[in-house]
Design an enzyme around this catalytic site. Sequence first.
Site, PDB file in Angstrom:
ATOM      1  N   TYR A  57       0.841  -1.217   0.000  1.00 22.19           N
ATOM      2  CA  TYR A  57       0.000   0.000   0.000  1.00 22.19           C
ATOM      3  C   TYR A  57       0.872   1.262   0.000  1.00 22.19           C
ATOM      4  CZ  TYR A  57      -3.534  -3.345   1.715  1.00 22.19           C
ATOM      5  OH  TYR A  57      -4.353  -4.432   1.893  1.00 22.19           O
ATOM      6  N   HIS A 118       1.248 -11.591   2.229  1.00 21.78           N
ATOM      7  CA  HIS A 118       0.118 -10.936   1.552  1.00 21.78           C
ATOM      8  C   HIS A 118      -0.591 -11.834   0.530  1.00 21.78           C
ATOM      9  CE1 HIS A 118      -1.292  -6.635   0.382  1.00 21.78           C
ATOM     10  NE2 HIS A 118      -2.268  -7.489   0.213  1.00 21.78           N
TER      11      HIS A 118
HETATM   12  N1  LIG Z   1      -5.233  -8.982   1.815  1.00 23.36           N
HETATM   13  C1  LIG Z   1      -5.627  -8.506   0.656  1.00 23.36           C
HETATM   14  O1  LIG Z   1      -5.290  -9.032  -0.416  1.00 23.36           O
HETATM   15  C2  LIG Z   1      -6.501  -7.281   0.636  1.00 23.36           C
HETATM   16  C3  LIG Z   1      -7.129  -6.901  -0.575  1.00 23.36           C
HETATM   17  C4  LIG Z   1      -7.951  -5.767  -0.547  1.00 23.36           C
HETATM   18  C5  LIG Z   1      -8.119  -5.053   0.623  1.00 23.36           C
HETATM   19  N2  LIG Z   1      -7.468  -5.432   1.782  1.00 23.36           N
HETATM   20  C6  LIG Z   1      -7.630  -4.687   3.044  1.00 23.36           C
HETATM   21  O2  LIG Z   1      -9.022  -4.683   3.363  1.00 23.36           O
HETATM   22  C7  LIG Z   1      -9.490  -3.338   3.543  1.00 23.36           C
HETATM   23  C8  LIG Z   1     -10.951  -3.228   3.156  1.00 23.36           C
HETATM   24  O3  LIG Z   1     -11.150  -3.602   1.822  1.00 23.36           O
HETATM   25  P1  LIG Z   1     -11.525  -2.550   0.701  1.00 23.36           P
HETATM   26  O4  LIG Z   1     -11.029  -1.223   1.119  1.00 23.36           O
HETATM   27  O5  LIG Z   1     -11.036  -3.093  -0.601  1.00 23.36           O
HETATM   28  O6  LIG Z   1     -13.088  -2.657   0.603  1.00 23.36           O
HETATM   29  P2  LIG Z   1     -14.345  -2.391   1.596  1.00 23.36           P
HETATM   30  O7  LIG Z   1     -13.901  -1.940   2.921  1.00 23.36           O
HETATM   31  O8  LIG Z   1     -15.201  -3.605   1.483  1.00 23.36           O
HETATM   32  O9  LIG Z   1     -15.110  -1.289   0.799  1.00 23.36           O
HETATM   33  C9  LIG Z   1     -14.771   0.033   0.784  1.00 23.36           C
HETATM   34  C10 LIG Z   1     -15.966   0.765   0.193  1.00 23.36           C
HETATM   35  O10 LIG Z   1     -17.086   0.571   1.041  1.00 23.36           O
HETATM   36  C11 LIG Z   1     -17.687   1.815   1.322  1.00 23.36           C
HETATM   37  N3  LIG Z   1     -18.210   1.777   2.703  1.00 23.36           N
HETATM   38  C12 LIG Z   1     -17.514   1.529   3.843  1.00 23.36           C
HETATM   39  N4  LIG Z   1     -18.330   1.557   4.908  1.00 23.36           N
HETATM   40  C13 LIG Z   1     -19.570   1.825   4.438  1.00 23.36           C
HETATM   41  C14 LIG Z   1     -20.850   1.975   5.046  1.00 23.36           C
HETATM   42  N5  LIG Z   1     -21.033   1.848   6.356  1.00 23.36           N
HETATM   43  N6  LIG Z   1     -21.909   2.254   4.249  1.00 23.36           N
HETATM   44  C15 LIG Z   1     -21.760   2.362   2.911  1.00 23.36           C
HETATM   45  N7  LIG Z   1     -20.586   2.240   2.267  1.00 23.36           N
HETATM   46  C16 LIG Z   1     -19.496   1.962   3.031  1.00 23.36           C
HETATM   47  C17 LIG Z   1     -16.617   2.848   1.169  1.00 23.36           C
HETATM   48  O11 LIG Z   1     -17.183   4.060   0.715  1.00 23.36           O
HETATM   49  P3  LIG Z   1     -17.042   5.427   1.591  1.00 23.36           P
HETATM   50  O12 LIG Z   1     -15.586   5.771   1.545  1.00 23.36           O
HETATM   51  O13 LIG Z   1     -17.913   6.365   0.867  1.00 23.36           O
HETATM   52  O14 LIG Z   1     -17.533   5.089   2.962  1.00 23.36           O
HETATM   53  C18 LIG Z   1     -15.733   2.236   0.083  1.00 23.36           C
HETATM   54  O15 LIG Z   1     -16.198   2.630  -1.187  1.00 23.36           O
HETATM   55  C19 LIG Z   1      -8.504  -2.534   2.678  1.00 23.36           C
HETATM   56  O16 LIG Z   1      -8.511  -1.163   3.003  1.00 23.36           O
HETATM   57  C20 LIG Z   1      -7.200  -3.237   2.981  1.00 23.36           C
HETATM   58  O17 LIG Z   1      -6.668  -2.778   4.218  1.00 23.36           O
HETATM   59  C21 LIG Z   1      -6.677  -6.548   1.789  1.00 23.36           C
END
Ligand SMILES: NC(=O)c1ccc[n+]([C@@H]2O[C@H](COP(=O)([O-])OP(=O)(O)OC[C@H]3O[C@@H](n4cnc5c(N)ncnc54)[C@H](OP(=O)(O)O)[C@@H]3O)[C@@H](O)[C@H]2O)c1
Length: 268
Positions: A57, A118
């Site tokens: 990241y 990862h």
């Molecule tokens: N290990 C891996 O391979 C891997 C891969 C991907 C991600 N990750 C980790 O997982 C974390 C989360 O995954 P992600 O960021 O991809 O996806 P996520 O958290 O599932 O989705 C983020 C989206 O959800 C929206 N959101 C969040 N809370 C909300 C709520 N209460 N109501 C409505 N919309 C909401 C956000 O919009 P708003 O900003 O408008 O709230 C954003 O557009 C990442 O930040 C990272 O740290 C790990």
Amino acid sequence: MEYVSLNNGIQIPSLGTGTNTYGKENNDYNGELNGDFALLESAIKMGYRLIDTAISYRNEAGVGKTIKESGVDRQEFYITTKIPPSKEYTKDKETVRETLNQSLINLQTDYIDLYLVHKPIEEEERLKVTWEVLEEFVSQGKIKTIGVSNFSNEQLEQLNKFATIKPAINQIKSNPTEWNNQWISYMHDHNIRPQAWGPMKTTDGQRRILSDIGKPYDKTWGQVILRYQTQRGIVVIPKSHNPENQQDNLESLNFTLSDEDMKIISQL
Ligand SMILES: NC(=O)c1ccc[n+]([C@@H]2O[C@H](COP(=O)([O-])OP(=O)(O)OC[C@H]3O[C@@H](n4cnc5c(N)ncnc54)[C@H](OP(=O)(O)O)[C@@H]3O)[C@@H](O)[C@H]2O)c1
């Protein structure tokens, strides 16, 4: 905050914040780093303590600085980072040591709570080398818990052939568009805690159903989906750039879904 236990006896918050777009231009994963961690600051002020970052990241240093400057005791935090699978970071033991030590420097801490591989390292010898150094850092107290991310059940079995310390966590994608239930059952059966990335991904139709389920509890669709996951023992790390959503996500922990609603959600 609600906590769950890992296979090494350590407790982990049930919910934390992702950070993969924090500190970047236009909140874009591939955007230039701009040092803006206001949303991580607000998350910490609200009470988030599990913070999920990764070397890939590119924001470990900003995350570390924000945590340090929050004024909250280091022991309260549960900091996660991840080593990329590429040779650049995992070529040999010395390279892995340099990678892990750099994370400690970036995160301005003398220990990291959770260090994950990862993505799968296909070459078994490199996986072994990486895991052995992670174990070495655990024995030195520089890492508390080690685990993996995106490892299939077969890849977990491959790792378990030589792991002295078994992985405590497998961080995988899990949301209503892709529950990955078989994967999760395997982890529950093998005492590996599932952690869900991308937990908010939903279709319009699913959000409508989740909103209806949430009404009697006075909760939003997002809170319902997070509670469904934490109630079945899955740690979630939603990420938001909206403080209201951050607060809602944290408050997903203060209600309980009925068995009937859990069943409906499992069939979405
Ligand atoms: N290990 C891996 O391979 C891997 C891969 C991907 C991600 N990750 C980790 O997982 C974390 C989360 O995954 P992600 O960021 O991809 O996806 P996520 O958290 O599932 O989705 C983020 C989206 O959800 C929206 N959101 C969040 N809370 C909300 C709520 N209460 N109501 C409505 N919309 C909401 C956000 O919009 P708003 O900003 O408008 O709230 C954003 O557009 C990442 O930040 C990272 O740290 C790990």
